[in-house]
Scaffold this motif. Structure first.
Motif, PDB file in Angstrom:
ATOM      1  N   UNK A  15       0.841  -1.199   0.000  1.00 32.98           N
ATOM      2  CA  UNK A  15       0.000   0.000   0.000  1.00 32.98           C
ATOM      3  C   UNK A  15       0.874   1.246   0.000  1.00 32.98           C
ATOM      4  N   UNK A  16       0.512   2.207  -0.826  1.00 36.43           N
ATOM      5  CA  UNK A  16       1.216   3.479  -0.877  1.00 36.43           C
ATOM      6  C   UNK A  16       0.289   4.581  -0.377  1.00 36.43           C
ATOM      7  N   UNK A  17       0.817   5.454   0.464  1.00 39.45           N
ATOM      8  CA  UNK A  17       0.004   6.529   1.021  1.00 39.45           C
ATOM      9  C   UNK A  17      -0.370   7.516  -0.076  1.00 39.45           C
ATOM     10  N   UNK A  18      -1.634   7.878  -0.118  1.00 37.19           N
ATOM     11  CA  UNK A  18      -2.133   8.770  -1.156  1.00 37.19           C
ATOM     12  C   UNK A  18      -2.689  10.055  -0.530  1.00 37.19           C
ATOM     13  N   UNK A  19      -2.800  11.080  -1.374  1.00 39.39           N
ATOM     14  CA  UNK A  19      -3.413  12.347  -0.968  1.00 39.39           C
ATOM     15  C   UNK A  19      -4.648  12.555  -1.823  1.00 39.39           C
ATOM     16  N   UNK A  20      -5.800  12.629  -1.183  1.00 39.54           N
ATOM     17  CA  UNK A  20      -7.066  12.742  -1.883  1.00 39.54           C
ATOM     18  C   UNK A  20      -7.736  14.080  -1.599  1.00 39.54           C
ATOM     19  N   UNK A  21      -8.494  14.560  -2.585  1.00 34.87           N
ATOM     20  CA  UNK A  21      -9.365  15.723  -2.414  1.00 34.87           C
ATOM     21  C   UNK A  21     -10.807  15.243  -2.493  1.00 34.87           C
ATOM     22  N   UNK A  61      -8.940   7.636   5.848  1.00 38.54           N
ATOM     23  CA  UNK A  61      -8.111   8.071   6.974  1.00 38.54           C
ATOM     24  C   UNK A  61      -7.613   6.873   7.776  1.00 38.54           C
ATOM     25  N   UNK A  62      -8.450   5.862   7.953  1.00 41.61           N
ATOM     26  CA  UNK A  62      -8.045   4.667   8.691  1.00 41.61           C
ATOM     27  C   UNK A  62      -6.933   3.914   7.971  1.00 41.61           C
ATOM     28  N   UNK A  63      -6.904   4.027   6.655  1.00 39.70           N
ATOM     29  CA  UNK A  63      -5.836   3.390   5.871  1.00 39.70           C
ATOM     30  C   UNK A  63      -4.558   4.222   5.853  1.00 39.70           C
ATOM     31  N   UNK A  64      -4.584   5.411   6.441  1.00 42.45           N
ATOM     32  CA  UNK A  64      -3.394   6.245   6.517  1.00 42.45           C
ATOM     33  C   UNK A  64      -3.251   7.257   5.406  1.00 42.45           C
ATOM     34  N   UNK A  65      -4.293   7.435   4.594  1.00 44.77           N
ATOM     35  CA  UNK A  65      -4.219   8.394   3.502  1.00 44.77           C
ATOM     36  C   UNK A  65      -4.554   9.805   3.994  1.00 44.77           C
ATOM     37  N   UNK A  66      -4.044  10.794   3.292  1.00 45.41           N
ATOM     38  CA  UNK A  66      -4.358  12.185   3.593  1.00 45.41           C
ATOM     39  C   UNK A  66      -5.583  12.604   2.790  1.00 45.41           C
ATOM     40  N   UNK A 230      -7.805   1.873  -5.344  1.00 48.03           N
ATOM     41  CA  UNK A 230      -6.804   0.930  -4.848  1.00 48.03           C
ATOM     42  C   UNK A 230      -5.511   1.680  -4.549  1.00 48.03           C
ATOM     43  N   UNK A 231      -4.925   1.412  -3.389  1.00 45.54           N
ATOM     44  CA  UNK A 231      -3.650   2.043  -3.035  1.00 45.54           C
ATOM     45  C   UNK A 231      -2.462   1.108  -3.275  1.00 45.54           C
ATOM     46  N   UNK A 232      -2.700   0.042  -4.017  1.00 38.98           N
ATOM     47  CA  UNK A 232      -1.673  -0.951  -4.274  1.00 38.98           C
ATOM     48  C   UNK A 232      -1.912  -2.244  -3.516  1.00 38.98           C
ATOM     49  N   UNK A 233      -2.631  -2.141  -2.421  1.00 41.14           N
ATOM     50  CA  UNK A 233      -3.005  -3.322  -1.634  1.00 41.14           C
ATOM     51  C   UNK A 233      -4.476  -3.293  -1.239  1.00 41.14           C
TER      52      UNK A 233
END
Length: 279
Positions: A15-21, A61-66, A230-233
């Motif tokens: 999983x890669x951390x992503x930044x979402x709007x 947010x629980x997955x660590x994304x911004x 999908x964040x990769x995982x």
């Protein structure tokens, strides 16, 4: 242009951390019909839509994304579908130019937010396009949909501005009027898609580029199961897409089912609500 096929790696999913709007659906409603999903006679429950959207945001947010937020604008009930607002790659933003008059004010609103939040290069497009609704970014290529909402000329315009190769895919089923309703990137150079949404030539292109792709059934596509993130995982996906969820598990992904049934009344799912901000 020619693009070499990319094989799916056999390593463990990362999983890669992503930044979402995102945009809170405070003004969500179904008062007009600009796609086959919309029925003003059925209407929509804005309160329920907000609850479902909040659960989606909490999942990210629980997955660590911004998650950043753009203020909703009264009179723009579809502004919740942030993915349509732009395409952001390498810190550059290719703006949206909407097909239907009901949504045209969303393009400038998203462009203004991007300029005010550190994206210095924001292109006002000359050609009709609906952002990440029809542009899906992989590591080395951008897949671009046409046929219903986005002009073919916008594909070239985006390629010239972003400096990334763009591969055109033609959509032929009105239910899947945006590319992000029929296909989503899995990370690692692979995708999941519903073949029936595409022209025969575009299916051949997808088969050549993604020989290890996950193919979704019509039943799962029809509940917007492919409007996923999908964040990769981890895969945030509509809960009703049960067969696709099982296939993703079998292939080593971690599906996170969500309920966006109220927003689906306007043709939206998790991806529609999510614009990725790629630095």
């Amino acid at each position: 242009m020619s693009v070499m096929p990319v094989m799916e790696p056999s390593t463990a999913r990362t999983a890669l951390r992503r930044h979402f709007l995102m945009c809170r659906p405070e003004h969500f409603a179904v008062t007009y019909a600009i796609n086959p999903w919309m029925d003003p006679a059925r209407g929509a429950d804005a309160g329920k839509a907000v609850e479902q959207w909040e659960a989606l945001r909490a999942a990210y947010l629980a997955l660590g994304h911004e998650v950043s937020l753009i203020d909703p604008i009264e009179g723009l009930p579809d502004m919740v579908f942030a993915a349509n607002g732009a395409l952001v790659v390498g810190g550059r933003a290719y703006g949206a130019r909407f097909t239907h008059a009901e949504r045209q004010a969303e393009g400038p609103a998203y462009a203004a937010w991007l300029k005010e939040n550190g994206f210095a290069e924001v292109l006002e497009p000359q050609h009709t396009n609906e952002g990440e609704g029809d542009f899906l970014t992989l590591d080395h290529v951008i897949l671009a949909g046409t046929g219903f909402r986005t002009d073919l000329a916008a594909h070239q315009e985006a390629q010239e501005f972003l400096g990334r190769p763009v591969v055109t895919l033609r959509l032929v089923d009105p239910r899947f009027y945006h590319l992000d309703t029929a296909l989503f990137p899995l990370g690692g150079g692979n995708v999941a898609y519903f073949p029936g949404a595409f022209s025969s030539g575009s299916r051949a292109v997808l088969e050549r580029l993604f020989p290890e792709a996950i193919l979704a059934s019509e039943a799962d596509a029809a509940v917007l199961g492919l409007n996923a993130v999908c964040d990769g995982r981890n895969v945030v996906i509509n809960a009703e897409a049960t067969e696709l969820i099982g296939t993703l598990k079998d292939r080593g992904y971690e599906p996170l089912p969500v309920d966006l049934s109220e927003l689906r009344k306007a043709g939206g799912g998790p991806k529609c609500c999510t614009l990725e901000l790629r630095a």
